[in-house]
Design a protein around this motif. Structure first.
Motif, PDB file in Angstrom:
ATOM      1  N   ASN A 235       0.843  -1.212   0.000  1.00  0.00           N
ATOM      2  CA  ASN A 235       0.000   0.000   0.000  1.00  0.00           C
ATOM      3  C   ASN A 235       0.868   1.247   0.000  1.00  0.00           C
ATOM      4  O   ASN A 235       0.608   2.196  -0.743  1.00  0.00           O
ATOM      5  CB  ASN A 235      -0.889   0.031   1.245  1.00  0.00           C
ATOM      6  CG  ASN A 235      -2.144  -0.808   1.081  1.00  0.00           C
ATOM      7  OD1 ASN A 235      -2.441  -1.260  -0.020  1.00  0.00           O
ATOM      8  ND2 ASN A 235      -2.850  -1.029   2.165  1.00  0.00           N
TER       9      ASN A 235
ATOM     10  N   TYR B  29       0.514   3.884  -2.910  1.00  0.00           N
ATOM     11  CA  TYR B  29      -0.131   5.184  -2.683  1.00  0.00           C
ATOM     12  C   TYR B  29       0.876   6.288  -2.378  1.00  0.00           C
ATOM     13  O   TYR B  29       0.535   7.280  -1.762  1.00  0.00           O
ATOM     14  CB  TYR B  29      -1.192   5.053  -1.574  1.00  0.00           C
ATOM     15  CG  TYR B  29      -2.240   4.015  -1.933  1.00  0.00           C
ATOM     16  CD1 TYR B  29      -3.133   4.254  -2.980  1.00  0.00           C
ATOM     17  CD2 TYR B  29      -2.298   2.786  -1.283  1.00  0.00           C
ATOM     18  CE1 TYR B  29      -4.069   3.302  -3.350  1.00  0.00           C
ATOM     19  CE2 TYR B  29      -3.232   1.829  -1.638  1.00  0.00           C
ATOM     20  CZ  TYR B  29      -4.110   2.082  -2.678  1.00  0.00           C
ATOM     21  OH  TYR B  29      -5.035   1.134  -3.045  1.00  0.00           O
TER      22      TYR B  29
ATOM     23  N   ASP C  89       4.931   6.332   5.111  1.00  0.00           N
ATOM     24  CA  ASP C  89       5.218   6.806   3.752  1.00  0.00           C
ATOM     25  C   ASP C  89       4.988   8.304   3.639  1.00  0.00           C
ATOM     26  O   ASP C  89       4.383   8.915   4.527  1.00  0.00           O
ATOM     27  CB  ASP C  89       4.374   6.034   2.723  1.00  0.00           C
ATOM     28  CG  ASP C  89       2.890   6.279   2.886  1.00  0.00           C
ATOM     29  OD1 ASP C  89       2.467   7.442   2.876  1.00  0.00           O
ATOM     30  OD2 ASP C  89       2.142   5.274   3.050  1.00  0.00           O
TER      31      ASP C  89
ATOM     32  N   ARG D  82     -12.556   1.407  -0.154  1.00  0.00           N
ATOM     33  CA  ARG D  82     -11.439   2.114  -0.761  1.00  0.00           C
ATOM     34  C   ARG D  82     -11.742   3.591  -0.755  1.00  0.00           C
ATOM     35  O   ARG D  82     -12.889   3.996  -0.965  1.00  0.00           O
ATOM     36  CB  ARG D  82     -11.220   1.619  -2.199  1.00  0.00           C
ATOM     37  CG  ARG D  82     -10.477   0.289  -2.199  1.00  0.00           C
ATOM     38  CD  ARG D  82     -10.536  -0.382  -3.507  1.00  0.00           C
ATOM     39  NE  ARG D  82     -11.901  -0.730  -3.841  1.00  0.00           N
ATOM     40  CZ  ARG D  82     -12.209  -1.659  -4.725  1.00  0.00           C
ATOM     41  NH1 ARG D  82     -11.276  -2.312  -5.356  1.00  0.00           N
ATOM     42  NH2 ARG D  82     -13.465  -1.926  -4.990  1.00  0.00           N
TER      43      ARG D  82
ATOM     44  N   SER E 289      -7.617   3.023  -6.699  1.00  0.00           N
ATOM     45  CA  SER E 289      -7.190   1.747  -6.133  1.00  0.00           C
ATOM     46  C   SER E 289      -7.240   0.657  -7.205  1.00  0.00           C
ATOM     47  O   SER E 289      -6.363  -0.169  -7.317  1.00  0.00           O
ATOM     48  CB  SER E 289      -8.095   1.371  -4.961  1.00  0.00           C
ATOM     49  OG  SER E 289      -8.065  -0.005  -4.746  1.00  0.00           O
TER      50      SER E 289
ATOM     51  N   GLY F 195      -5.745  -2.774  -6.840  1.00  0.00           N
ATOM     52  CA  GLY F 195      -6.233  -3.107  -5.491  1.00  0.00           C
ATOM     53  C   GLY F 195      -7.635  -3.701  -5.490  1.00  0.00           C
ATOM     54  O   GLY F 195      -8.455  -3.382  -6.340  1.00  0.00           O
ATOM     55  N   THR F 196      -7.894  -4.557  -4.524  1.00  0.00           N
ATOM     56  CA  THR F 196      -9.232  -5.157  -4.409  1.00  0.00           C
ATOM     57  C   THR F 196      -9.998  -4.559  -3.223  1.00  0.00           C
ATOM     58  O   THR F 196     -11.186  -4.778  -3.082  1.00  0.00           O
ATOM     59  CB  THR F 196      -9.127  -6.673  -4.147  1.00  0.00           C
ATOM     60  OG1 THR F 196      -8.450  -6.864  -2.907  1.00  0.00           O
ATOM     61  CG2 THR F 196      -8.394  -7.386  -5.245  1.00  0.00           C
ATOM     62  N   GLY F 197      -9.300  -3.832  -2.346  1.00  0.00           N
ATOM     63  CA  GLY F 197      -9.968  -3.270  -1.161  1.00  0.00           C
ATOM     64  C   GLY F 197     -10.108  -4.293  -0.041  1.00  0.00           C
ATOM     65  O   GLY F 197     -10.804  -4.063   0.933  1.00  0.00           O
ATOM     66  N   LEU F 198      -9.437  -5.423  -0.190  1.00  0.00           N
ATOM     67  CA  LEU F 198      -9.519  -6.461   0.852  1.00  0.00           C
ATOM     68  C   LEU F 198      -8.246  -6.511   1.689  1.00  0.00           C
ATOM     69  O   LEU F 198      -8.201  -7.155   2.734  1.00  0.00           O
ATOM     70  CB  LEU F 198      -9.758  -7.836   0.215  1.00  0.00           C
ATOM     71  CG  LEU F 198     -11.156  -8.052  -0.367  1.00  0.00           C
ATOM     72  CD1 LEU F 198     -11.189  -9.293  -1.244  1.00  0.00           C
ATOM     73  CD2 LEU F 198     -12.178  -8.186   0.749  1.00  0.00           C
ATOM     74  N   GLY F 199      -7.192  -5.829   1.198  1.00  0.00           N
ATOM     75  CA  GLY F 199      -5.883  -5.915   1.846  1.00  0.00           C
ATOM     76  C   GLY F 199      -5.904  -5.605   3.331  1.00  0.00           C
ATOM     77  O   GLY F 199      -5.478  -6.429   4.150  1.00  0.00           O
ATOM     78  N   LEU F 200      -6.451  -4.436   3.696  1.00  0.00           N
ATOM     79  CA  LEU F 200      -6.413  -4.045   5.115  1.00  0.00           C
ATOM     80  C   LEU F 200      -7.356  -4.892   5.973  1.00  0.00           C
ATOM     81  O   LEU F 200      -7.112  -5.069   7.163  1.00  0.00           O
ATOM     82  CB  LEU F 200      -6.730  -2.554   5.273  1.00  0.00           C
ATOM     83  CG  LEU F 200      -5.616  -1.612   4.773  1.00  0.00           C
ATOM     84  CD1 LEU F 200      -6.027  -0.154   4.939  1.00  0.00           C
ATOM     85  CD2 LEU F 200      -4.313  -1.863   5.528  1.00  0.00           C
TER      86      LEU F 200
HETATM   87  P1  ATP Z   1      -5.702  -4.570  -1.953  1.00  0.00           P
HETATM   88  O1  ATP Z   1      -6.757  -5.455  -1.468  1.00  0.00           O
HETATM   89  O2  ATP Z   1      -5.111  -5.031  -3.214  1.00  0.00           O
HETATM   90  O3  ATP Z   1      -4.712  -4.222  -0.921  1.00  0.00           O
HETATM   91  P2  ATP Z   1      -6.425  -1.804  -1.702  1.00  0.00           P
HETATM   92  O4  ATP Z   1      -5.036  -1.399  -1.479  1.00  0.00           O
HETATM   93  O5  ATP Z   1      -7.298  -0.878  -2.468  1.00  0.00           O
HETATM   94  O6  ATP Z   1      -6.514  -3.225  -2.334  1.00  0.00           O
HETATM   95  P3  ATP Z   1      -6.593  -1.918   1.156  1.00  0.00           P
HETATM   96  O7  ATP Z   1      -5.198  -2.327   1.243  1.00  0.00           O
HETATM   97  O8  ATP Z   1      -7.601  -2.565   2.024  1.00  0.00           O
HETATM   98  O9  ATP Z   1      -7.147  -2.018  -0.327  1.00  0.00           O
HETATM   99  O10 ATP Z   1      -6.669  -0.363   1.448  1.00  0.00           O
HETATM  100  C1  ATP Z   1      -7.929   0.283   1.495  1.00  0.00           C
HETATM  101  C2  ATP Z   1      -7.801   1.710   1.013  1.00  0.00           C
HETATM  102  O11 ATP Z   1      -7.046   2.433   1.953  1.00  0.00           O
HETATM  103  C3  ATP Z   1      -7.050   1.859  -0.277  1.00  0.00           C
HETATM  104  O12 ATP Z   1      -7.938   1.733  -1.361  1.00  0.00           O
HETATM  105  C4  ATP Z   1      -6.520   3.261  -0.174  1.00  0.00           C
HETATM  106  O13 ATP Z   1      -7.498   4.184  -0.577  1.00  0.00           O
HETATM  107  C5  ATP Z   1      -6.279   3.442   1.291  1.00  0.00           C
HETATM  108  N1  ATP Z   1      -4.869   3.264   1.683  1.00  0.00           N
HETATM  109  C6  ATP Z   1      -4.328   2.151   2.180  1.00  0.00           C
HETATM  110  N2  ATP Z   1      -3.011   2.340   2.448  1.00  0.00           N
HETATM  111  C7  ATP Z   1      -2.739   3.618   2.123  1.00  0.00           C
HETATM  112  C8  ATP Z   1      -1.556   4.434   2.162  1.00  0.00           C
HETATM  113  N3  ATP Z   1      -0.411   3.963   2.610  1.00  0.00           N
HETATM  114  N4  ATP Z   1      -1.677   5.705   1.740  1.00  0.00           N
HETATM  115  C9  ATP Z   1      -2.852   6.185   1.299  1.00  0.00           C
HETATM  116  N5  ATP Z   1      -3.989   5.475   1.229  1.00  0.00           N
HETATM  117  C10 ATP Z   1      -3.942   4.215   1.636  1.00  0.00           C
END
Ligand code: ATP
Ligand code: MG
Length: 431
Positions: A329, A333, A357, A376, A382, A387-392
């Motif tokens: 992330n 980002y 970051d 997201r 994203s 990104g899928t929005g599932l990472g966090l």
């Molecule tokens: P993926 O599932 O592939 O990680 P993703 O990155 O869109 O997809 P998340 O990791 O869950 O999903 O993050 C959710 C949202 O949080 C992101 O879409 C982004 O908008 C925001 N985000 C996460 N990390 C950061 C960061 N370091 N700086 C800015 N925004 C962030």
């Protein structure tokens, strides 16, 4: 004829038998006197016992105060036993009623018993808490004077109790109650109240989740179908064909990663607690740095620092995936030229893994929702970044399984800091 009457007649006869010779040999008046004295003695005897019975009947205690003489003793004995049985019966009934109330109190559902006029006869403490009632002061009050929500009043007055009423609390909580009216003892009514807040919430989450998954998969699927149609209907040259196939491959890859993330989430949810094996954090941080450099392709300045004095106890693959998500992330980002800093250090209570970051940052209102599935900040951005929005959501789940907390700090346009705080129990000190 009762034995009492026979006994009284025998005593009268005995008095006559003594009075007759006295009357014949001494004088008539002497005979009568003896006879009257016999009767008087009998009367005194009966009157004494009668007075005792009279006294006892005003305050019928079960003790030795009810002791009679002669034939009265039998009568008193029977009365005594009757009173004793009656009291035992009442005590038994009281005990049963008390146990019944205790059972009603122990119910996790609320119960309110109403009389024919919808007035409260009884309610258990769960119902007191659910509806804001107090039995001591509200007993005898019409329930609609105390629970005034129009839907409740209409439900109770409507008389159709086929389905329960779903009532949202109007007392400043987001509580949802399910109220079922059950008739009892003729036309009396019993309110059975269940707290369905959690069920309603889970149901909404489930619906949202299905809607989100469908939406997320439908988008690449629509794109794929469109390209397929074009390929089927239009004769394209080789170069265009390749371009279309590349775009299709990209969409199918996207669908694959959504499905993969969903599988990861569900496998974490059903997995047993993570192990307590020691994970070498220095080499893990080093690996994360190398991954970040590969993902960045030289566009960012990547810094990594690991405290070699402590390690973490847990499941290495889960932690690699969670930390990897935070690092990815940060790279994704953060615009080119920015810095991504990965740190691992011991704290007063436990230890902390952090990714900092100098990227685009996140507005404060989004922060509490970031760990929701598919949430997201900027969908388009994203998605463009893959990104899928599932990472966090996966990160939060994995960290929770390790009793670690995810702390997010961010300033729009300045940068973000995602920190995983591990409790002392999960930290292994290196000797
Ligand atoms: P993926 O599932 O592939 O990680 P993703 O990155 O869109 O997809 P998340 O990791 O869950 O999903 O993050 C959710 C949202 O949080 C992101 O879409 C982004 O908008 C925001 N985000 C996460 N990390 C950061 C960061 N370091 N700086 C800015 N925004 C962030
Ligand atoms: Mg992500």
């Amino acid at each position: 004829m009762s034995s009492q009457v026979i006994r009284a007649l025998l005593l009268a006869l005995l008095s006559s038998l003594i009075a007759l010779p006295v009357g014949s040999f001494v004088a008539h008046w002497a005979g009568w006197s003896v006879f009257c004295a016999g009767l008087a003695l009998q009367m005194i005897f009966h009157f004494r016992n009668f007075a005792r019975l009279d006294r006892w009947s005003h305050r019928p205690v079960v003790d030795a105060s009810l002791e009679g003489e002669g034939a009265w003793d039998g009568i008193f004995g029977r009365l005594y036993r009757h009173e004793k049985d009656l009291r035992a019966g009442i005590a038994d009934r009281d005990n049963q009623i008390e146990r019944l109330f205790a059972a009603l109190q122990a119910l996790t559902d609320g119960v309110v018993a109403l009389d024919l006029n919808q007035q409260i006869v009884y309610c258990n403490s769960t119902a007191e808490e659910q509806l804001g009632l107090a039995l001591t002061t509200d007993r005898g009050q019409p329930v609609v004077n105390l629970v005034r929500q129009p839907e409740f009043v209409a439900y109770l007055e409507g008389g159709d109790f086929e389905r329960p009423l779903t009532l949202r609390s109007d007392r400043g909580t987001d509580r949802v109650l399910s109220i079922h009216v059950v008739p009892y003892a003729g036309d009396r009514r019993l309110l059975q109240i269940k707290d369905v807040t959690q069920t309603v919430r889970l149901d909404r989450m489930r619906r949202d989740f299905v809607a989100n998954v469908s939406h997320e998969l439908r988008t690449p699927l629509t794109v794929l179908a469109g390209f397929l149609e074009t390929l089927q209907e239009i004769d394209l040259d080789r170069a265009d064909q390749h371009r279309y196939l590349d775009l299709m491959a990209e969409q199918s890859k996207r669908m694959e990663s959504i499905v993969q993330d969903l599988l990861t989430l569900s496998s974490i949810e059903s997995a047993p607690p993570p192990s307590v094996d020691i994970v070498d954090m220095s080499s893990l941080v080093d690996k994360l740095r190398r991954d970040a450099e590969a993902l960045s392709g030289g566009r960012h300045n990547i810094v990594a620092e690991a405290d070699a004095q402590c390690d973490v106890r847990g499941s290495e693959p889960e932690l690699v995936s969670a930390f990897g998500n935070l690092v990815a992330n940060a790279v994704r980002y953060t615009p080119a030229g920015g810095t991504v800093r990965i740190t691992w250090k011991a704290m007063a209570q436990g230890a902390e893994f952090a990714v900092e970051d100098t990227g685009i940052g996140i507005e404060a209102k989004h922060i509490p929702r970031l760990t929701e599935r598919f949430y997201r900040v900027d969908r388009g951005r994203s998605r463009d970044a893959g990104g899928t929005g599932l990472g966090l959501a996966i990160v939060k789940h994995s960290l929770n399984r390790h009793q670690a907390q995810l702390e997010i700090r961010s300033t729009l346009g300045v940068g973000s800091r995602f920190a995983a705080k591990f409790p002392a129990g999960r930290v292994a000190r290196v000797q």
